[in-house]
Design an enzyme around this catalytic site. Structure first.
Site, PDB file in Angstrom:
ATOM      1  N   GLY A 267       0.916  -1.600  -1.204  1.00 35.22           N
ATOM      2  CA  GLY A 267       0.981  -2.982  -1.577  1.00 35.22           C
ATOM      3  C   GLY A 267       1.082  -2.295  -2.944  1.00 35.22           C
ATOM      4  O   GLY A 267       2.248  -3.112  -4.109  1.00 35.22           O
TER       5      GLY A 267
ATOM      6  N   ASP B 142       0.829   9.032 -11.401  1.00 32.62           N
ATOM      7  CA  ASP B 142       0.719   8.520 -10.107  1.00 32.62           C
ATOM      8  C   ASP B 142       0.071   9.618  -9.389  1.00 32.62           C
ATOM      9  O   ASP B 142       0.387   9.729  -8.623  1.00 32.62           O
ATOM     10  CB  ASP B 142       1.949   8.134  -9.268  1.00 32.62           C
TER      11      ASP B 142
END
Length: 359
Positions: free
Chosen positions: A151, A264
């Site tokens: 998350g 990322d």
């Protein structure tokens, strides 16, 4: 278990299905899972034991399905955790008479009796952070079950934890982003307190080496993903392979693939354990195909790099990998914000089958 064996190789020795008879395969049964939208997130690896298949859907519901008797495809029981929203869920773990799963909203780890479907324990794993989600299959190691939090894109400081396998009681929990004063905190520079929402998700199942009693998990990218100026420094222990003692949660060693990542390039994928020979010497190694386009091999006793080679063409975010340190050749430890390939990047890299390139 999720990887079939602790080493994460996922190799099956079964030989009844082979290239000569695979054309004869046909559908034996189908079982509908879930009841609504969201099952595109169904990413679970089913487990089979004594003629029964155990799996979980994206709403956290666990199923026991008969796969061997005259009622093949019959659902023996369902365990419904009453999860409010659907998210990816990668599977369950076995421990003794229990099938252990994770559920979300709120985040929980649940032990269910294999025979009856009765919930034996249910442990809240939000720890005061309602945005936390649990996505990877748990890993049972001796008398404990390990699992990790995700998350991070919502601004979460992630962690890995262990519960007592029989009771679900939390034994230890370790953050993947250090607080001020903890080892590695010096790599979160500036006055933005970025460590508080720093990411480092643990959303895929780790591996375990019984001989050295260490469990190795990959960690995700730092947050915010694409603006390293908001979190100057290398941002440990994100984008890393981290070895923990499963009994205590003590960190043994770490290796960071892309310090100060801005693409990322999270490295949560499996770290596979292999016994092999390197330069004529027997070595116990681990290997990982990183999202940055290189496959790494390192000594699993200490994380020392053995080698890193590209497995994709046209990698241009870096000039290459230093074969002694494992760091990108253009990494500069004196810089707060890295300029790999001479460019400070603030946008996501392209992930394709043939290249990893900057825009």
């Amino acid at each position: 278990m999720n990887h079939r064996t602790y080493d994460g190789q996922r190799f099956s020795p079964l030989a009844r299905i082979n290239k000569g008879n695979v054309k004869n395969l046909k559908l034996a049964y189908a079982v509908a899972l879930g009841g609504g939208v969201g099952n595109e997130f169904n990413q679970a690896t089913p487990l089979v034991e004594d003629g029964f298949l155990y799996t979980v859907d994206s709403s956290g519901m666990v199923y026991k399905i008969d796969v061997s008797s005259g009622e093949v495809g019959r659902i023996v029981w369902r365990m419904d955790p009453k999860q409010q929203k659907q998210v990816a869920n990668r599977g369950v773990a076995f421990w003794g008479s229990l099938v252990i799963s994770v559920a979300n909203f709120p985040a929980r780890i649940i032990g269910t009796d294999k025979d009856t479907g009765r919930v034996v324990f249910e442990t809240n794993a939000e720890f005061g952070v309602p945005e936390i989600s649990l996505r990877g299959a748990p890993l049972a190691v001796k008398d404990k079950v390990l699992f990790g939090a995700s998350g991070s894109s919502l601004g979460i400081r992630d962690w890995i934890a262990a519960v007592d396998a029989a009771t679900g009681k939390v034994v230890w929990r370790k953050f993947t982003v250090p607080a001020p004063g903890e080892p590695g905190s010096e790599t979160w520079k500036g006055n933005t307190n970025a460590w508080e929402t720093g990411g480092g998700a643990v959303w895929a199942t780790g591996t375990y080496d019984p001989e050295t009693n260490q469990t190795i998990w990959g960690t995700g990218n730092p947050v915010p993903e694409f603006d390293p100026t908001a979190r100057p420094g290398d941002n440990l222990f994100t984008n890393s392979a981290v070895s923990w003692n499963p009994d205590t949660g003590a960190m043994n060693w770490y290796f960071q693939y892309t310090p100060g990542d801005s693409w990322d390039f999270d490295e949560v994928g499996t770290h596979i354990l292999i016994d092999t020979t390197v330069a004529g010497e027997p070595r116990k190694v681990l290997t990982h195909s990183a999202r940055n386009g290189f496959i790494y091999t390192m000594d699993r006793h200490n994380g020392q790099i053995i080698g890193a080679k590209p497995y994709l063409d046209n990698i241009n975010w870096t000039k290459g990998i230093d074969q002694k340190t494992g760091k990108p050749l253009d990494y500069d430890p004196q810089k707060d914000v890295q300029t790999y390939a001479g460019i400070t990047n603030f946008v996501r890299a392209s992930h394709s089958k043939s290249s990893v390139r900057q825009y």
